[in-house]
Write an enzyme that holds these catalytic residues in place. Structure first.
Site, mmCIF file in Angstrom:
data_model
loop_
_atom_site.group_PDB
_atom_site.id
_atom_site.type_symbol
_atom_site.label_atom_id
_atom_site.label_comp_id
_atom_site.label_asym_id
_atom_site.label_seq_id
_atom_site.Cartn_x
_atom_site.Cartn_y
_atom_site.Cartn_z
ATOM 1 N N ASP B 19 0.875 -1.170 0.000
ATOM 2 C CA ASP B 19 0.000 0.000 0.000
ATOM 3 C C ASP B 19 0.911 1.218 0.000
ATOM 4 O O ASP B 19 1.522 1.543 1.013
ATOM 5 C CB ASP B 19 -0.899 -0.032 1.246
ATOM 6 C CG ASP B 19 -1.754 1.227 1.376
ATOM 7 O OD1 ASP B 19 -1.669 2.114 0.503
ATOM 8 O OD2 ASP B 19 -2.506 1.322 2.366
ATOM 9 N N LYS B 82 2.959 11.347 -3.304
ATOM 10 C CA LYS B 82 1.940 10.722 -4.154
ATOM 11 C C LYS B 82 1.101 11.764 -4.894
ATOM 12 O O LYS B 82 0.612 11.518 -5.985
ATOM 13 C CB LYS B 82 1.052 9.849 -3.275
ATOM 14 C CG LYS B 82 0.131 8.901 -4.015
ATOM 15 C CD LYS B 82 -0.522 7.971 -3.005
ATOM 16 C CE LYS B 82 -1.545 7.047 -3.612
ATOM 17 N NZ LYS B 82 -2.097 6.146 -2.575
ATOM 18 N N GLU B 180 -7.233 0.606 -4.644
ATOM 19 C CA GLU B 180 -7.253 0.530 -3.183
ATOM 20 C C GLU B 180 -8.597 0.070 -2.611
ATOM 21 O O GLU B 180 -8.623 -0.818 -1.753
ATOM 22 C CB GLU B 180 -6.811 1.870 -2.584
ATOM 23 C CG GLU B 180 -5.309 2.087 -2.761
ATOM 24 C CD GLU B 180 -4.857 3.533 -2.665
ATOM 25 O OE1 GLU B 180 -5.665 4.380 -2.255
ATOM 26 O OE2 GLU B 180 -3.701 3.799 -2.993
ATOM 27 N N ASP B 202 -13.170 5.576 0.717
ATOM 28 C CA ASP B 202 -11.738 5.571 1.026
ATOM 29 C C ASP B 202 -11.195 6.997 0.982
ATOM 30 O O ASP B 202 -10.956 7.541 -0.098
ATOM 31 C CB ASP B 202 -11.028 4.658 0.006
ATOM 32 C CG ASP B 202 -9.518 4.587 0.222
ATOM 33 O OD1 ASP B 202 -9.008 5.299 1.105
ATOM 34 O OD2 ASP B 202 -8.860 3.829 -0.500
#
Lengths: 164, 630
Positions: B19, B82, B180, B202
């Site tokens: 992850d 990210k 994800e 999420d």
């Protein structure tokens, strides 16, 4: 090239049970998806996905059924009935006005009306397919397409409104 | 590497799931019993802060130590990288509140200017995080096989490609890029063995995804996905940091102030999860200011962000043709779902309380590990994931309008062909501009690439029939091939990505990484130990200055000697010697530290009621420990 109905192994009819179709798609994916079966090819998975997508949606299912029955569509389906076209034009104008006036209530009223038209045309389409009246079926497919576009625009307006 | 090898060496390389998060990253694997296990460091901590600190000597530090250095070296410490993946230098997202030095204002890729390296790209920074995770996995498992790496479902093609490039650079074989929310559903669904229709909400550090999926006897079918790849906990921090900078009177904050404000905002946000009000003292570079904020204030600050997630949720339900009432459960993923206002918002949006038995930090990596295990062929579960394309793909047609080729939420892998023709006599080349997004005009969508087709046989205008095939693989990545239909000639397709690194650059980076090889690992360990040594020396000097009276003469001699030896090792180049000297100093100061703790607690208890102590210690680290002692 087998038809989407053949790929999914379901009867070629318009009023499919969509829940059963979805279940069937999952079952077949166990055979066709390369992750599930080493022997499966990417092509088989792509074809299955395309067939499922075609049958899930009213418009593309209608087109696929016409094709499966050997009826040429002749390009995109159009409804040329002047009365219908006038009505759609007026509806779109009203929607544009409501959008400009930021009158969401009015937008939703229009949406409900058009959804009613959509359902009525879909019913007529189902009957036309059942009696193999393909000329009528083409007309109603054309109508569905107009209504669909109208409702897509409603979605856009609703989203704009939510974020404003 | 420990001497006691628990794993069976004959077991061969073990697949892993990663992850790669905005704030934290982690790696997991599936045990021989079939359970997903998150790999922890020697302190039992599984989350690795996604932070990379670059040093002047070309070495670098990743993870918790890098995070500590961010305040002192804000420009050389890349946090939340990210958010920069697959983005161009002029992208507004890259210009939001942050302390970085950018090497250029334009170009297809962001370049940070950092100490010791000159310029680094987000792909390289992410590769360092992945390398750290790979090292951890190798320490635990011996040999590491292929990896499943998770990406936000709403990542576009450029962001996915950048992630894959980073993995290659880190020397990982990518089995799959997994969305994800799908990973989370997989871990949850396999654990609970429950069928039904679920929503995964999420909200991570920098990205938001919402996915509607059906669990049916081991098949996980994603029906729709939506989200925002620029929305997350970082945005809450930024909103709060603006208030903090205002309170500190910083209209044009320095990089150091910006980093301080962002860190303080995050700490306060965390504290507000359990407290209705947080009172603290802001203090940085000599400026001190009391600061109080209530949960209601904070909720008001983040309300616009939550509204954006609500719009995406409604659209995802609509695309899936599912009503909120017919759902069987809502799964919360991502650290930001700990914020009470987020939970309340989700409950309101879906008309039900979200499921409470999911660890929002771990579940994605667990799902990735399970998928890696299955793809590597040692699957013990009869499980299949069916995912979708998150954003529509199209080409720019005449007048800048987008002609949609594959709509969003098309099941992948998928393919579509489009026929184009030439518009001039003897035309032998053709350019296609491929975009991704839902807007009508190409300029409003994400530009993915320009594909140039060459070698079309010369014919009169309009005679050539160019069939262009767009395929999206199971990673959600786009491939384009072309064929001239009248001649059947396969056309050469040259790809010029609009964002990210081209193949040649990636190849060069790979070569460089290969050459650096082993010495990099040594360098990194040395850098980490040096940072730790500096921290320990500083802390010891400070303690001696403050509480020197608590040390016996004998102790003082020992401490001084250990300090000198550590300083010598710090100047040297052996990380092993450095590590043992750090331990030496810690040993010499052990009892002194205990006495200091006692004094601190007595001081805090004297003449104050318990409420006041609670207030002063609310944000202090080691709070639990202090309570245990009192």
């Amino acid at each position: 090239m087998p038809s989407p109905f053949e790929i999914l192994g379901v009867e070629a009819r318009f009023d499919l049970d969509l829940a059963a179709l979805e279940k069937r798609y999952r079952e077949l994916s166990r055979e066709a998806h390369p992750d599930a079966k080493r022997s499966a090819t990417l092509g088989a998975s792509i074809d299955l996905n395309a067939a499922y997508r075609a049958l899930k949606d009213d418009l593309s299912r209608g087109r696929a059924l016409l094709e499966a029955r050997g009826v040429a569509m002749g390009g995109e389906e159009r409804e040329n009935d002047p009365g219908f076209l006038m009505e759609v034009m007026e509806l779109r104008e009203a929607l544009g006005d409501a959008r400009d006036a930021k009158d969401l209530g009015k937008v939703l009223v229009l949406a409900t009306r058009v959804r009613g038209f959509y359902d009525a045309s879909k019913k007529a389409l189902t009957a036309a397919f059942a009696s193999s009246d393909h000329a009528i079926a083409k007309h109603h497919l054309g109508r569905l397409r107009y209504y669909r576009r109208f409702l897509d625009e409603v979605d856009v307006i609703q989203e704009e409104n939510e974020l404003a | 590497m420990s001497l006691l090898q628990i794993n069976d060496p004959s077991a061969g390389p073990r697949p892993i799931g990663i992850d790669l998060g905005t704030t934290n990253s982690l790696v997991a694997y599936v045990s021989s019993l079939g359970d997903p296990i998150a790999i922890s460091d020697c302190d039992g901590i599984v989350l690795v802060p996604s932070v990379v600190h670059y040093r002047g000597d070309r070495s670098l530090v990743v993870g918790p130590r890098a995070k500590e250095l961010a305040v002192d070296f804000p420009e050389d410490t890349i946090v939340s990288v990210k958010r920069f993946m697959g983005r161009g230098a002029e992208d507004p997202e890259t210009r939001r509140m942050g302390p970085y030095r950018f090497a250029s204002a334009t170009g297809p890729v962001v370049r940070f200017e950092v100490a010791g390296r000159g310029e680094v790209t987000p792909v390289e920074v992410s590769a360092e995080i992945l390398r750290e995770l790979k090292d951890r996995a190798e320490d635990e498992l011996g040999q590491v096989g292929g990896a499943v790496i998770t990406v936000p479902a709403y990542f576009d093609d450029a962001q996915r490609q950048a992630t894959k490039d980073a993995a290659r650079l880190a020397g990982l074989e990518v089995l799959r890029l997994l969305n994800e929310p799908t990973a989370a559903a997989l871990a949850y669904g396999l654990d609970k063995k429950q069928n039904g229709t679920f929503v995964v909400y999420d909200l991570g550090g920098g990205t938001f995804d919402v996915t509607v999926l059906v669990l049916d006897d081991g098949v996980f079918q994603v029906k729709s996905t939506g989200g925002d790849s620029q929305l997350g906990g970082d945005d809450m921090d930024r909103a709060l940091a603006s208030k903090i900078l205002e309170a500190l009177g910083q209209a044009a904050p320095s990089p150091s102030f910006t980093r301080y404000a962002l860190d303080a905002a995050r700490a306060i946000k965390h504290a507000l999860t359990d407290s209705e009000t947080v009172t603290t003292e802001l203090s940085h570079e000599g400026i001190t200011q009391p600061f109080t904020i209530t949960r209601a204030d904070f909720d008001a600050l983040i309300a616009p962000l939550l509204a954006r997630t609500g719009a995406a949720c409604r659209r995802a339900l609509k695309d899936a043709d599912v009503s909120a009432e017919s759902l069987d459960g809502v799964i919360l993923v991502g650290g930001s779902t700990r914020v009470p206002a987020v939970r309340a918002f989700v409950a309101k949006t879906f008309g039900r309380e979200p499921l409470g038995d999911v660890d929002p930090d771990l579940v994605v990596a667990m799902g990735a590990a399970l998928q890696a295990d299955m793809l590597a062929g040692s699957a013990k579960n009869d499980v299949l994931l069916l995912d979708v394309l998150p954003l529509s793909l199209g080409v720019e047609a005449m007048g800048g309008v987008v002609e949609r080729i594959l709509p969003r939420n098309t099941p992948i892998p998928c393919e579509a062909a489009q026929v184009f023709t030439t518009y001039a006599d003897q035309q032998t080349g053709f350019e296609l501009h491929v975009v991704q997004g839902e807007r009508e005009l190409a300029v409003d969508c994400r530009s993915l690439a320009r594909f140039t087709l060459r070698g079309i046989p010369p014919m009169a205008a309009g005679l050539a029939r160019l069939e262009v095939r767009f395929s999206v693989d199971a990673d959600g990545l786009l491939h384009v091939t072309a064929k001239e239909r009248t001649t059947g000639l396969e056309q050469k397709v040259e790809v010029k990505p609009s964002y990210g690194l081209d193949d040649a650059t990636i190849e060069r980076m790979l070569e460089e990484a290969y050459e650096a090889g082993e010495s990099d690992i040594e360098k990194r360990s040395l850098a980490e130990q040096r940072v730790e040594a500096e921290r320990v020396i500083l802390a010891t000097d400070k303690a001696l200055a403050e509480d020197g009276d608590l040390v016996t003469e004998d102790e003082r001699t020992k401490i001084d000697r250990a300090l000198t030896r550590l300083r010598e090792a710090h100047a040297g180049t052996s990380h092993r010697i450095l590590a043992s000297r750090i331990e030496e100093l810690e040993h010499a100061t052990h009892e002194f530290a205990g006495r200091r703790m006692d004094r601190a607690i007595r001081g805090a208890l004297r003449g104050k009621d318990l409420g006041a102590i609670e207030d002063t210690t609310k944000d202090a680290r080691g709070l639990e420990r202090a309570h245990d002692r009192s």
